[in-house]
Write an enzyme that holds these catalytic residues in place. Structure first.
Site, PDB file in Angstrom:
ATOM      1  N   HIS A 202       0.806  -1.215   0.000  1.00  0.00           N
ATOM      2  CA  HIS A 202       0.000   0.000   0.000  1.00  0.00           C
ATOM      3  C   HIS A 202       0.842   1.269   0.000  1.00  0.00           C
ATOM      4  O   HIS A 202       0.652   2.146   0.837  1.00  0.00           O
ATOM      5  CB  HIS A 202      -0.953  -0.017   1.198  1.00  0.00           C
ATOM      6  CG  HIS A 202      -1.755  -1.292   1.268  1.00  0.00           C
ATOM      7  ND1 HIS A 202      -2.252  -1.807   2.433  1.00  0.00           N
ATOM      8  CD2 HIS A 202      -2.133  -2.157   0.303  1.00  0.00           C
ATOM      9  CE1 HIS A 202      -2.906  -2.930   2.186  1.00  0.00           C
ATOM     10  NE2 HIS A 202      -2.842  -3.175   0.905  1.00  0.00           N
ATOM     11  N   LEU A 203       1.769   1.352  -0.911  1.00  0.00           N
ATOM     12  CA  LEU A 203       2.504   2.608  -1.103  1.00  0.00           C
ATOM     13  C   LEU A 203       1.554   3.621  -1.723  1.00  0.00           C
ATOM     14  O   LEU A 203       0.722   3.271  -2.566  1.00  0.00           O
ATOM     15  CB  LEU A 203       3.700   2.382  -2.025  1.00  0.00           C
ATOM     16  CG  LEU A 203       4.845   1.602  -1.390  1.00  0.00           C
ATOM     17  CD1 LEU A 203       5.601   0.839  -2.445  1.00  0.00           C
ATOM     18  CD2 LEU A 203       5.773   2.523  -0.638  1.00  0.00           C
TER      19      LEU A 203
END
Lengths: 217, 555
Positions: free
Chosen positions: B493-494
């Site tokens: 989840h960058l």
């Protein structure tokens, strides 16, 4: 072409299940079973076999690396795409970095084994206590961590990769393998052991499943 | 270079956002749409053969080929960035469906104040409480505005869940399907959390609790709890994936083409207008002219393509964030857990210490994390070896005996925390390393700061409180958060890099995903999120895409 090398296994009927697809097992006059190796030399395989057998010993808790075929698992992985770093970014320049930047070495897994096994020469002929001492001396090295990780992989991978022979590793810890459904069990057996016979993906699907290392040699 | 026939819309990336945009646009007009996916087609019928931990969970068989392209990383600007030679802390997807094929299916909505975090934090606690160097900013949309699209996204995927959680935002409609079944570990966590006065709720899940037919007529079956979600494609299609939720609809549309093995290298612009894209397929270069371009290729590549195409500006690459995942505990129980059973989102979550759900007046940080009891289905290579703290050996007979005994009596409590942005965390192009085509890699400069470490410590203490209430023999707390590293998996989840906002001087795209300068270019996905909320981002990515599609101008 390289000279054929073998992993020598002591006599015993149970060991015949080591047969690898299409590769004949050779039995010496003394009853020893010889399994053809793909990467290691016979001497290297003997060192690896001794080391992984101390990392995950065969004892009264149950079978260990020896029975599960961990050495053959590592041999196959190193002979395949993983061993030559197919799954790593290997562009230059290689520079030393911080710990947070991860492994930046140039050496492939094959090279790491080939180099480091030299420093463990003679391991196979030592007593178990002496073997433990040799391993304890290197237990904080990157090579030992890799060897320990590969031992776990060889203990608990799907048997199609050459380790976890006959699902012995899975049986040891109660992992059933890739069963298709626990929908009727997930909210039952609370606090009680629910165990079924461990099975590989090929056994469950009743057809041969080809591991990645065979698809992309 | 081969010039192709012009189309109305070219979409870069065949994952959740790109394929959803294609579906929405194809439904409202006869526009000719081409989706360019750099990976291969996928056949979900083959996923059943992929239930193999070694190839898929450890060798990343469904992920982006790191040998061809990676990113470089450093903690701070005074270091030299070096390539991430083996993916670890995040795992980019590849192929049709992208990472949406091998996710866990956890689909919470973001908390309402997330969208106005700057405003609400300053109002409640004053500007001085914003950490030094932080660049928190509002999204330019409110929860109220995005809520109808959240509901629509939930109906598209059939999200299983239980309404009524007082720690989450209001809902205008029910969950399409009831929550997943509860594991024994989940029950123990729930009991302890309730005893402490917290509010445990089942994680909203894209793995269906029962068979479901969505508004497009797509039918998916119920989850079988086989334990192969994260890093695997779903063998029965119970987990919503672009290939089983969107592809069946797209395949019926004559005006949509999905081209695989098409790696976009540049978005071409002329006089501030996008004219199409250049892509490489099997060694040959193509120019695909298009009236409009939609960039929907995952967080890192969205930023990289803008920079490679010369469309970057001072805002491109900033507000890079990940997630604060480290706070947790390993619990050792007396009784077996049968933890090989499970699903990617059959976990319970406690959101009492998430966002601003608790008063921060007396603590020295902002925001928080949710706590959960993952029951993904434990796979043996990754999970074997944990032993109670009194066993010091890590190999040999003593360790083996303890690890075998503990194997099915061990579980982890985990958490997922917010990561606010800082001017010191950003992306740009690397000056040294290139991909297989010779294009510069993206460079990440990223580190944890004090606020994250304080969230970590605070959440750890709450986890310990819950652990003590559970029937454990012993537990081990996870170590304190140190520097950001690229080895240990956190989440994929960058976020950030092409952030949205209502002010062109501080954002890359407007609140409907439209590029501020190149007006016929849209950017979709979590790259547009100004900061990283605790929640898993996919549902918000879908809601944002639906919002962008609904605001799509006719001309």
């Amino acid at each position: 072409m390289r000279r054929r090398h073998f992993l020598k296994l002591p006599p015993g009927g149970a060991l015949l299940v080591y047969s690898l697809d299409g590769e004949p097992l050779l039995q010496t006059p003394a009853g020893e079973v010889q399994v053809p190796l793909r990467f290691f030399t016979s001497d290297e395989a003997a060192i690896v076999e001794a080391a992984v057998s101390r990392i995950f010993p065969s004892d009264d808790t149950g079978p260990g690396a020896k029975e599960c075929g961990v050495t053959l698992y590592i041999d196959r992985q190193l002979a395949g795409p993983y061993g030559r770093d197919r799954y790593r970014y290997t562009k230059e320049p290689f520079e030393a970095g911080s710990a947070e930047q991860g492994y930046q070495g140039k050496s492939t897994p094959r090279e790491i084994y080939r180099t480091n096994l030299k420093s463990l020469a003679g391991l196979a002929s030592l007593s178990e206590a002496e073997q433990d001492n040799r391993l304890r001396a290197i237990e904080n090295t990157a090579f030992f961590r890799l060897l320990r990780q590969h031992t776990l992989e060889g203990m608990f991978c799907d048997p199609m990769h050459g380790g976890n022979r006959d699902c012995l590793g899975w049986q040891l810890i109660g992992f059933p393998g890739p069963y298709m459904s626990w929908a009727n069990d997930i909210d039952r057996h609370y606090g009680e052991t629910h165990r079924v016979k461990s099975q590989s993906i090929s056994q469950i699907l009743n057809r041969k499943v080809v591991p990645w290392e065979e698809l992309e040699p | 270079m081969t010039n192709l026939a012009a189309v109305d819309v070219v979409i870069i990336g065949g994952g959740w956002s790109g394929m959803l945009m294609a579906k929405e646009l194809a439904a409202k007009s006869s526009s000719r749409i081409v989706v360019l996916e750099r990976g291969k087609p996928r056949n979900p019928k083959e996923y059943i053969e992929g239930m193999d931990e070694l190839d898929y969970a450890l060798r990343y068989r469904m992920m982006q080929d790191v040998a061809k392209e990676t990113v470089t990383f450093r903690n701070e600007v005074k270091q030299k960035a070096l390539p991430i030679r083996q993916f670890g802390s995040f795992l980019p997807g590849d192929g049709v469906g992208g990472a949406g094929e091998h996710w866990n299916g956890m689909t919470p909505r973001f908390l309402p104040d997330v969208f106005e975090m700057h405003k609400t934090t300053v109002e409640k606690y004053g500007k001085k409480r914003l950490p030094a160097g932080s660049t928190v900013q509002d999204w330019g949309i409110t929860y109220k505005e995005i809520e109808p699209y959240y509901l629509k996204a939930e109906q598209l995927l059939g999200i299983s869940g239980l309404a009524g959680n007082p720690m989450t935002g209001p809902r205008s409609g029910p969950f399409p399907t009831p929550p997943l079944k509860q594991t024994y570990f989940g029950k123990l966590f729930t009991d302890a959390s309730l005893a402490l006065g917290y509010h445990p709720y089942p994680a909203p899940s894209a793995n269906l609790s029962q068979s479901y037919r969505n508004p497009d007529g797509v039918i998916r079956p119920a989850c079988q709890y086989c334990g192969f979600c994260e890093r695997f494609g779903c063998m029965v299609g119970a987990k919503a994936q672009p290939t089983n939720t969107l592809l069946p609809v797209l395949q019926k549309r004559s005006n949509v083409t999905i081209t695989t093995s098409a790696q976009v290298r540049r978005i071409v612009t002329k006089d501030g207008v996008a004219t199409g894209v250049v892509y490489v397929s099997n060694g040959k270069e193509f120019f695909q002219p298009a009236a409009r371009v939609v960039l929907a290729s995952w967080t890192l590549n969205n930023t990289r393509l803008l920079l490679l195409s010369g469309i970057g500006n001072a805002n491109t690459g900033r507000n890079l964030t990940h997630q604060v995942m480290g706070a947790g505990a390993t619990l050792f129980f007396d009784r077996p857990l049968n933890r090989y059973m499970g699903s990617g989102s059959s976990n319970m979550t406690v959101s009492d210490f998430d966002g601003d759900n608790f008063d921060h007046s007396q603590v020295d940080f902002i925001r928080g994390a949710y706590i959960s009891s993952p029951a993904y289905g434990a796979r043996p290579i990754a999970n074997f070896g944990a032993v109670p703290g009194d066993v010091k050996a890590t190999w040999g007979s003593e360790w083996k005996k303890a690890a075998v005994a503990a194997y099915d009596r061990t579980a982890r409590l985990g958490s997922s925390g917010e990561h606010i942005p800082y001017s010191s965390n950003f992306m740009d192009l690397d000056p040294t390393y290139t991909d297989i085509l010779g294009d510069p890699l993206l460079r990440l400069t990223l580190d944890w700061n004090e606020n994250e470490m304080k969230i970590h410590n605070f959440i750890s203490s709450k986890i310990e409180t819950i652990a003590k209430r559970m029937p454990v023999k012993s537990y081990t707390m996870s170590p304190a958060l140190k520097r950001y590293d690229v080895m240990s998996y956190k989440s994929t989840h960058l976020q950030g890099g092409t952030i949205m906002g209502s002010d062109p001087s501080s954002s890359v795209v407007d609140p409907r995903g439209r590029h501020w300068q190149v007006r016929n270019l849209w950017v979709l996905g979590a790259s547009t999120f100004p900061q990283n909320p605790s929640g898993n981002p996919t549902l918000t990515v879908l809601a944002q895409t639906l919002m962008a599609a609904s605001a799509w101008p006719d001309r």
